[in-house]
Design an enzyme around this catalytic site. Structure first.
Site, PDB file in Angstrom:
ATOM      1  N   GLU A 164       0.807  -1.238   0.000  1.00 54.85           N
ATOM      2  CA  GLU A 164       0.000   0.000   0.000  1.00 54.85           C
ATOM      3  C   GLU A 164       0.834   1.280   0.000  1.00 54.85           C
ATOM      4  O   GLU A 164       0.604   2.182   0.802  1.00 54.85           O
ATOM      5  CB  GLU A 164      -0.985  -0.027   1.178  1.00 54.85           C
ATOM      6  CG  GLU A 164      -1.907  -1.244   1.107  1.00 54.85           C
ATOM      7  CD  GLU A 164      -2.834  -1.395   2.301  1.00 54.85           C
ATOM      8  OE1 GLU A 164      -2.858  -0.524   3.180  1.00 54.85           O
ATOM      9  OE2 GLU A 164      -3.555  -2.422   2.345  1.00 54.85           O
ATOM     10  N   ASN A 205       2.076  -5.289  -3.106  1.00 52.56           N
ATOM     11  CA  ASN A 205       0.667  -5.590  -2.818  1.00 52.56           C
ATOM     12  C   ASN A 205      -0.102  -4.305  -2.529  1.00 52.56           C
ATOM     13  O   ASN A 205       0.384  -3.448  -1.776  1.00 52.56           O
ATOM     14  CB  ASN A 205       0.643  -6.511  -1.579  1.00 52.56           C
ATOM     15  CG  ASN A 205      -0.713  -7.096  -1.269  1.00 52.56           C
ATOM     16  OD1 ASN A 205      -1.345  -7.699  -2.139  1.00 52.56           O
ATOM     17  ND2 ASN A 205      -1.171  -6.936  -0.041  1.00 52.56           N
ATOM     18  N   HIS A 241     -10.322  -6.004  -2.411  1.00 49.63           N
ATOM     19  CA  HIS A 241     -11.382  -5.713  -1.434  1.00 49.63           C
ATOM     20  C   HIS A 241     -12.483  -5.015  -2.226  1.00 49.63           C
ATOM     21  O   HIS A 241     -12.412  -3.807  -2.468  1.00 49.63           O
ATOM     22  CB  HIS A 241     -10.851  -4.824  -0.310  1.00 49.63           C
ATOM     23  CG  HIS A 241      -9.854  -5.525   0.562  1.00 49.63           C
ATOM     24  ND1 HIS A 241     -10.204  -6.615   1.342  1.00 49.63           N
ATOM     25  CD2 HIS A 241      -8.532  -5.325   0.766  1.00 49.63           C
ATOM     26  CE1 HIS A 241      -9.126  -7.042   2.004  1.00 49.63           C
ATOM     27  NE2 HIS A 241      -8.108  -6.282   1.664  1.00 49.63           N
ATOM     28  N   GLU A 269      -6.325 -10.648  -1.273  1.00 52.44           N
ATOM     29  CA  GLU A 269      -7.144 -10.378  -0.077  1.00 52.44           C
ATOM     30  C   GLU A 269      -8.624 -10.289  -0.442  1.00 52.44           C
ATOM     31  O   GLU A 269      -9.360  -9.432   0.051  1.00 52.44           O
ATOM     32  CB  GLU A 269      -6.689  -9.067   0.588  1.00 52.44           C
ATOM     33  CG  GLU A 269      -5.215  -9.053   0.942  1.00 52.44           C
ATOM     34  CD  GLU A 269      -4.757  -7.805   1.701  1.00 52.44           C
ATOM     35  OE1 GLU A 269      -5.613  -7.031   2.181  1.00 52.44           O
ATOM     36  OE2 GLU A 269      -3.532  -7.600   1.790  1.00 52.44           O
ATOM     37  N   ASP A 271     -12.372 -10.067  -0.879  1.00 56.14           N
ATOM     38  CA  ASP A 271     -13.681 -10.104  -0.221  1.00 56.14           C
ATOM     39  C   ASP A 271     -14.600  -9.165  -0.993  1.00 56.14           C
ATOM     40  O   ASP A 271     -14.134  -8.267  -1.685  1.00 56.14           O
ATOM     41  CB  ASP A 271     -13.637  -9.795   1.287  1.00 56.14           C
ATOM     42  CG  ASP A 271     -12.858  -8.561   1.682  1.00 56.14           C
ATOM     43  OD1 ASP A 271     -12.750  -7.618   0.872  1.00 56.14           O
ATOM     44  OD2 ASP A 271     -12.361  -8.519   2.834  1.00 56.14           O
TER      45      ASP A 271
HETATM   46  O1  9MR Z   1      -7.379  -8.025   8.486  1.00 54.79           O
HETATM   47  C1  9MR Z   1      -6.513  -7.107   9.109  1.00 54.79           C
HETATM   48  C2  9MR Z   1      -7.163  -6.561  10.361  1.00 54.79           C
HETATM   49  O2  9MR Z   1      -7.348  -7.589  11.301  1.00 54.79           O
HETATM   50  C3  9MR Z   1      -6.320  -5.449  10.934  1.00 54.79           C
HETATM   51  O3  9MR Z   1      -7.000  -4.860  12.005  1.00 54.79           O
HETATM   52  C4  9MR Z   1      -6.043  -4.428   9.864  1.00 54.79           C
HETATM   53  C5  9MR Z   1      -5.174  -3.317  10.401  1.00 54.79           C
HETATM   54  O4  9MR Z   1      -4.882  -2.379   9.448  1.00 54.79           O
HETATM   55  O5  9MR Z   1      -5.406  -5.040   8.765  1.00 54.79           O
HETATM   56  C6  9MR Z   1      -6.204  -5.970   8.162  1.00 54.79           C
HETATM   57  O6  9MR Z   1      -5.612  -6.484   7.008  1.00 54.79           O
HETATM   58  C7  9MR Z   1      -5.301  -5.534   5.998  1.00 54.79           C
HETATM   59  C8  9MR Z   1      -4.102  -6.060   5.261  1.00 54.79           C
HETATM   60  O7  9MR Z   1      -3.063  -6.302   6.155  1.00 54.79           O
HETATM   61  C9  9MR Z   1      -3.664  -5.113   4.168  1.00 54.79           C
HETATM   62  N1  9MR Z   1      -4.751  -4.796   3.291  1.00 54.79           N
HETATM   63  C10 9MR Z   1      -5.982  -4.367   3.905  1.00 54.79           C
HETATM   64  C11 9MR Z   1      -6.407  -5.377   4.958  1.00 54.79           C
HETATM   65  C12 9MR Z   1      -7.748  -4.970   5.555  1.00 54.79           C
HETATM   66  O8  9MR Z   1      -7.640  -3.793   6.264  1.00 54.79           O
END
Ligand code: 9MR
Length: 457
Positions: A164, A205, A241, A269, A271
Site C-alpha cells: 500500500e 501488494n 477488497h 485479499e 472479499d
Molecule cells: O485483516 C486485518 C485486520 O485484522 C487489521 O485490524 C487491519 C489493520 O490495518 O489489517 C487488516 O488487514 C489488511 C491487510 O493487512 C492489508 N490490506 C488491507 C487489509 C484490511 O484492512
C-alpha cells in the site's frame, strides 16, 4: 442473518395430473441446491496449477469448527496480522515470531503454502519506527526485512514485501519510509528481501489496483522500471477488497498487462462486501462477482492464485471498518457455504450437483362425491433422501369448493388458498414413507381436482 437461500428446500412448481377417475398427483419439485462437494477449493485450484487460500489470524486458531474448514478446504494460507512489524519487531532489534510461527506451523501441518504478509507497511507499525532518525531508517528497514524474511526463509512462497505505497491518484503515499528515505525505499526493500530469502517470490501488494486506473497505472510503471533496472520483483498482489456489483470490468486486462511485464499476479485479499443483512438477491450477485474474479485470474496463466481475506463472515474485518456492511466472504458465520462458495467451486472447475428432489409429493383423490359435497383423501409421501420433520400441502379451492371438516392434518384457509400442515403425530416420515389426511368438502360446481403442492418443513 437469514439462512442461505440456496440450501432451503422449497417447492418451485407443482403439476396435477388427473388419472383414472378422480385421482390427481401433485409433484413437488425441489429448488436446485448444491450437494456436498466431492472436492475442495484448494484441490480444484491445484488441478489448474493455482492455489486457493485464506488469510487467518491467531485468535481463530483455537476455534475447532473454524480450523476444520481452514485446514481442509484451502491449499494456501496468508498470515493475516502477526507477521506485521508491530508483532515481529515491537521494539527496535527485538524480534518475536511466536504468533506467526503458529500459523506457519498450522499451514505446514495441512500441506498449505504460506504467503508472507507484510514486510514494509505504514500500518500496524510500532511507534518507535516513526521516531527513527532519517539517516538510520533505511538500515532499520533492511535489518527488519533481513530478520523477518530470514526467519521464514524457505517457508513462505511469496512475500508481500511492500504494501500500500501508493495513493489513489498514483502518487506515492507520504509514509514515514517515503518521507525519510525517499522514492528508493521500495527498491531497497525488494533487494533486502531477495538477499534474505532468495527463493521466495517477492510481491508488491495494494488495494484498488484490481482494475485499470491511475493507481494501478502507477504500480505498472514502477514494475516496468524495476524490471528494466533489475530490481528483484516477482509479482503484484491485487488485494481485491471489492464492493457488491462493482467488480471492475478490467480485472483480466489488468492482470494480463502485469503478466506481460514478466511478473506473476495474485489475488491476495479477496472479499466482496454488501450492505447487511444479506438476502437471496445479494447472495446471487455476490456469487456472480466472485465468479468474475476467479475467471479473470484463470484467464491469465501468470495469475497464480487467489486468497480470500479470511473465509467466514464471522471473522471479516469489514463490519468494524465499514459500519452497516459485511457478509463479504464465502462462508457464513456458522461456516455454512454461501452461494459465493459454490460459484468459486464451479469456476475452478468443480461440478455442482443438485440435491435429489427434496421433500415430498402429494396425491389428491376424491373418494366419494354427492350432490353439493364430496370426500377427499390426500396422500403425502417422502420423496427426499432424509426423514421429514413436517410437511405442508397447498391447493387452490375452485368453483365454490370449501373444506368442511378435516382429519389427520391442520387446516388453514386464506381466501381460496387451502393449506394443510401435518398433525403433531404424522409430520415425521421416513424416506419413502407415506401418510394420508382426509376431509369432507362442499362444492357448488364440477368439483375439479386441484393441483397440489407439497413442501417439507
Ligand atoms: O485483516 C486485518 C485486520 O485484522 C487489521 O485490524 C487491519 C489493520 O490495518 O489489517 C487488516 O488487514 C489488511 C491487510 O493487512 C492489508 N490490506 C488491507 C487489509 C484490511 O484492512
Amino acid at each position: 442473518m437469514p439462512a442461505p437461500a440456496g440450501r432451503a428446500r422449497h417447492v418451485l412448481a407443482a403439476t396435477a395430473v388427473a388419472v383414472a377417475g378422480a385421482l390427481a398427483v401433485g409433484t413437488a419439485v425441489a429448488a436446485p441446491s448444491p450437494a456436498e462437494a466431492g472436492s475442495t477449493l484448494g484441490r480444484l485450484a491445484a488441478a489448474k496449477g493455482r492455489y486457493f487460500g485464506s488469510a487467518t489470524d491467531n485468535p481463530t486458531l483455537d476455534n475447532a469448527p473454524y480450523t476444520a474448514v481452514l485446514g481442509s478446504e484451502f491449499n494456501q494460507i496468508t498470515v493475516g496480522n502477526t507477521q506485521k512489524w508491530q508483532y515481529t519487531e515491537p521494539s527496535r532489534g527485538q524480534f518475536d515470531f511466536t504468533q506467526a510461527d503458529r500459523i506457519v506451523a498450522f499451514a505446514q501441518a495441512h500441506d498449505q503454502v504460506v504467503r508472507g504478509h507484510t514486510l514494509v507497511w505504514h500500518n500496524q507499525l510500532p511507534d518507535w519506527v516513526n521516531d527513527v532518525p532519517a539517516g538510520e531508517l533505511l538500515g532499520v528497514v533492511r535489518n527488519h526485512i533481513s530478520a523477518v524474511a530470514g526467519h521464514y526463509r524457505g517457508q513462505v512462497v511469496h512475500w508481500d514485501v511492500v504494501n500500500e505505497a501508493f495513493e489513489e491518484d498514483g502518487t506515492r503515499r507520504q509514509t514515514v519510509f517515503q518521507q525519510k528515505i525517499g522514492d528508493g525505499y521500495i527498491a531497497e526493500a525488494f533487494k533486502a528481501a531477495r538477499a534474505a530469502d532468495p527463493h521466495a517470490k517477492l510481491y508488491y501488494n495494494d488495494y484498488n489496483i484490481d482494475g485499470i486506473g491511475a493507481k494501478s497505472d502507477a504500480v505498472y510503471e514502477m514494475v516496468k522500471s524495476f524490471k528494466r533496472q533489475g530490481i528483484p520483483i516477482d509479482g503484484v498482489g491485487l488485494q481485491a477488497h471489492l464492493i457488491l456489483g462493482q467488480v471492475p470490468s478490467t480485472v483480466e486486462q489488468n492482470i494480463r498487462r502485469f503478466a506481460e511485464l514478466g511478473v506473476d499476479v495474485a489475488i491476495t485479499e479477496l472479499d466482496i462486501r454488501m450492505r447487511t443483512p444479506r438476502d437471496a438477491a445479494k447472495d446471487a450477485q455476490q456469487a456472480q462477482d466472485y465468479r468474475a474474479v476467479v475467471n479473470a485470474c484463470l484467464a491469465v496463466t501468470r495469475c497464480v492464485g487467489i486468497t480470500v481475506w479470511d473465509f467466514s463472515d464471522g471473522y471479516s474485518w469489514i463490519p468494524s471498518v465499514f459500519p452497516g456492511e459485511g457478509a463479504a466472504l464465502i462462508y457464513d458465520e456458522n461456516f455454512a457455504k454461501k452461494p459465493a462458495y459454490w460459484a468459486v467451486y464451479e469456476a475452478l472447475g468443480g461440478t455442482v450437483t443438485t440435491d435429489p428432489p427434496a421433500g415430498c409429493a402429494a396425491t389428491y383423490r376424491v373418494t366419494a362425491q354427492w350432490h353439493g359435497g364430496f370426500q377427499a383423501e390426500v396422500t403425502v409421501r417422502n420423496t427426499g433422501t432424509t426423514a421429514t420433520t413436517g410437511w405442508t400441502v397447498r391447493w387452490t379451492l375452485a368453483q365454490g369448493q370449501a373444506v368442511r371438516s378435516l382429519w389427520n392434518g391442520v387446516l388453514a384457509t386464506n381466501g381460496q388458498e387451502a393449506t394443510v400442515r401435518n398433525a403433531p403425530y404424522n409430520g415425521r416420515l421416513a424416506v419413502g414413507a407415506a401418510t394420508t389426511f382426509g376431509f369432507i368438502g362442499s362444492s357448488t360446481g364440477t368439483n375439479p381436482v386441484p393441483a397440489v403442492t407439497c413442501a417439507t418443513a
